[in-house]
Design an enzyme around this catalytic site. Structure first.
Site, PDB file in Angstrom:
ATOM      1  N   GLN A 196       0.912  -1.237   0.133  1.00  0.00           N
ATOM      2  CA  GLN A 196      -0.030   0.020  -0.032  1.00  0.00           C
ATOM      3  C   GLN A 196       0.905   1.206   0.146  1.00  0.00           C
ATOM      4  O   GLN A 196       0.522   2.265  -0.612  1.00  0.00           O
ATOM      5  CB  GLN A 196      -1.050   0.028   1.413  1.00  0.00           C
ATOM      6  CG  GLN A 196      -2.112   0.846   1.137  1.00  0.00           C
ATOM      7  CD  GLN A 196      -3.001   0.622  -0.009  1.00  0.00           C
ATOM      8  OE1 GLN A 196      -3.063  -0.555  -0.318  1.00  0.00           O
ATOM      9  NE2 GLN A 196      -3.920   1.570  -0.511  1.00  0.00           N
TER      10      GLN A 196
ATOM     11  N   ALA B 283      -6.423   4.348  -0.696  1.00  0.00           N
ATOM     12  CA  ALA B 283      -6.221   4.671   0.691  1.00  0.00           C
ATOM     13  C   ALA B 283      -4.799   4.659   1.283  1.00  0.00           C
ATOM     14  O   ALA B 283      -3.819   4.123   0.422  1.00  0.00           O
ATOM     15  CB  ALA B 283      -6.805   3.514   1.715  1.00  0.00           C
TER      16      ALA B 283
ATOM     17  N   SER C 141      -6.150   0.849   4.774  1.00  0.00           N
ATOM     18  CA  SER C 141      -6.718   0.414   3.753  1.00  0.00           C
ATOM     19  C   SER C 141      -7.554  -0.981   4.301  1.00  0.00           C
ATOM     20  O   SER C 141      -6.898  -1.794   4.854  1.00  0.00           O
ATOM     21  CB  SER C 141      -5.859  -0.199   2.666  1.00  0.00           C
ATOM     22  OG  SER C 141      -6.543  -1.188   1.656  1.00  0.00           O
TER      23      SER C 141
ATOM     24  N   HIS D  49      -8.203  -3.586   2.420  1.00  0.00           N
ATOM     25  CA  HIS D  49      -7.224  -4.652   1.944  1.00  0.00           C
ATOM     26  C   HIS D  49      -6.348  -5.316   2.729  1.00  0.00           C
ATOM     27  O   HIS D  49      -5.973  -6.465   2.737  1.00  0.00           O
ATOM     28  CB  HIS D  49      -6.879  -4.253   0.609  1.00  0.00           C
ATOM     29  CG  HIS D  49      -7.977  -4.248  -0.461  1.00  0.00           C
ATOM     30  ND1 HIS D  49      -8.333  -5.008  -1.184  1.00  0.00           N
ATOM     31  CD2 HIS D  49      -8.609  -3.016  -0.724  1.00  0.00           C
ATOM     32  CE1 HIS D  49      -9.363  -4.675  -2.154  1.00  0.00           C
ATOM     33  NE2 HIS D  49      -9.219  -3.465  -1.874  1.00  0.00           N
TER      34      HIS D  49
ATOM     35  N   ASP E  54     -11.721  -6.974  -4.219  1.00  0.00           N
ATOM     36  CA  ASP E  54     -12.414  -6.548  -5.234  1.00  0.00           C
ATOM     37  C   ASP E  54     -12.777  -7.566  -6.273  1.00  0.00           C
ATOM     38  O   ASP E  54     -11.924  -8.189  -6.830  1.00  0.00           O
ATOM     39  CB  ASP E  54     -11.572  -5.472  -5.837  1.00  0.00           C
ATOM     40  CG  ASP E  54     -10.946  -4.325  -4.793  1.00  0.00           C
ATOM     41  OD1 ASP E  54     -11.779  -3.831  -3.931  1.00  0.00           O
ATOM     42  OD2 ASP E  54      -9.729  -3.774  -5.242  1.00  0.00           O
TER      43      ASP E  54
ATOM     44  N   GLU F  21     -18.361   2.132  -4.573  1.00  0.00           N
ATOM     45  CA  GLU F  21     -17.416   1.101  -5.152  1.00  0.00           C
ATOM     46  C   GLU F  21     -18.189  -0.230  -5.140  1.00  0.00           C
ATOM     47  O   GLU F  21     -18.150  -1.224  -4.145  1.00  0.00           O
ATOM     48  CB  GLU F  21     -16.186   0.814  -4.345  1.00  0.00           C
ATOM     49  CG  GLU F  21     -15.214   2.080  -4.308  1.00  0.00           C
ATOM     50  CD  GLU F  21     -13.935   1.605  -3.692  1.00  0.00           C
ATOM     51  OE1 GLU F  21     -13.544   0.514  -3.484  1.00  0.00           O
ATOM     52  OE2 GLU F  21     -13.021   2.612  -3.655  1.00  0.00           O
TER      53      GLU F  21
ATOM     54  N   HIS G  92     -16.218  -3.680  -4.331  1.00  0.00           N
ATOM     55  CA  HIS G  92     -15.400  -3.737  -3.158  1.00  0.00           C
ATOM     56  C   HIS G  92     -16.268  -4.451  -1.983  1.00  0.00           C
ATOM     57  O   HIS G  92     -17.186  -4.084  -1.686  1.00  0.00           O
ATOM     58  CB  HIS G  92     -14.818  -2.411  -2.647  1.00  0.00           C
ATOM     59  CG  HIS G  92     -13.974  -2.603  -1.143  1.00  0.00           C
ATOM     60  ND1 HIS G  92     -12.577  -2.575  -1.333  1.00  0.00           N
ATOM     61  CD2 HIS G  92     -14.312  -2.822  -0.020  1.00  0.00           C
ATOM     62  CE1 HIS G  92     -12.321  -2.598   0.046  1.00  0.00           C
ATOM     63  NE2 HIS G  92     -13.270  -2.764   0.650  1.00  0.00           N
TER      64      HIS G  92
END
Ligand SMILES: [Zn+2]
Length: 250
Positions: free
Chosen positions: A129, A150, A155, A157, A164, A213, A216
């Site tokens: 990231q 982010a 994030s 993630h 995603d 989104e 996501h």
């Protein structure tokens, strides 16, 4: 018949009740205030404990990460990541529980006619990231970067619980129009059955800090996703009564 008609008329009056979208629950709720001791009353569903799991612990599946709630520690990495054996762009790691639910969700989407899907991106480490966000800062400046990516440590993630998803064949990948594909429509309606949440709804940008989104999805487990569905809460911020997080703290 008469009782049915009365209830049907009453229910719309209570349309603002948080659980008004679940017909049978709404009806017993309507009857409860005046008839609490009625022997044939349907038992109330068991109480949902909103503090059963931590929303702060990075290992909790209820962890809430947003622009005001970074992961702590910022460099957190889950210990139970597994490769998810599904079609993908980047090799997709998820925490084991989230991976199993994702596999079941992909299978159900196919079986129920929504079509094939692939994972675009799942777990992303803090250091990855840093690279991604740094790339956006270099090309678009900090303000530009914040609107597209982010910051490291912020994030979803990085939790190993988010991914995603795109349609196959690839169409509208990571774009708002994914929400109109058969896959996007199916996911929005059914992800909760597998413990997943469409984390950034179109009408909740002010609460989440992210634009719509539809690709996501965030794993929170079936008990929470089902309770959110029942109560009509569509963001973790709303459900846990957390402050809206439209931007990073200054
Ligand atoms: Zn994402």
């Amino acid at each position: 018949m008469a009782a049915f008609v009365v209830l049907t008329v009453l229910v719309p009056l209570f349309a603002c009740a948080p659980d008004s979208d679940s017909g049978s629950t709404a009806r017993s709720t309507v009857a409860a205030p005046t008839n609490a001791a009625h022997p044939s009353r349907t038992p109330t569903p068991s109480f949902f404990d909103r503090s059963a799991l931590s929303i702060d612990d990075p290992t909790s599946i209820w962890l809430v990460v947003d622009k005001l709630r970074p992961l702590q520690p910022a460099s957190f990495a889950p210990s139970d990541l597994v490769e998810t054996p599904l079609p993908h762009l980047n090799p997709p790691s998820l925490r084991a529980e989230a991976a199993n639910a994702m596999i079941a969700m992909f299978a159900a989407a196919r079986a129920e006619g929504a079509g094939a899907m692939q994972l675009q991106s799942a777990y992303r480490s803090y250091s990855l990231q840093v690279e991604i966000y740094g790339g956006y800062v270099a090309s678009a400046g900090k303000t530009g970067a914040d609107s597209q990516s982010a910051r490291p440590g912020f994030s979803e993630h990085q939790t190993g619980l988010a991914a995603d998803i795109s349609a196959l064949p690839l169409t509208c990948a990571l774009a708002a129009c994914f929400g109109q594909t058969p896959q996007g429509i199916w996911l929005a309606a059914n992800a909760y059955r597998f413990g997943y949440l469409l984390r950034y709804p179109a009408d909740k940008t002010a609460a989440t800090g992210y634009i719509y989104e539809p690709w996501h999805f965030r794993y929170v487990g079936e008990s929470l996703s089902t309770e959110m569905k029942r109560t009509g809460a569509t963001t973790l911020e709303e459900f846990f009564h957390l402050p809206a997080a439209p931007a990073y703290a200054p």
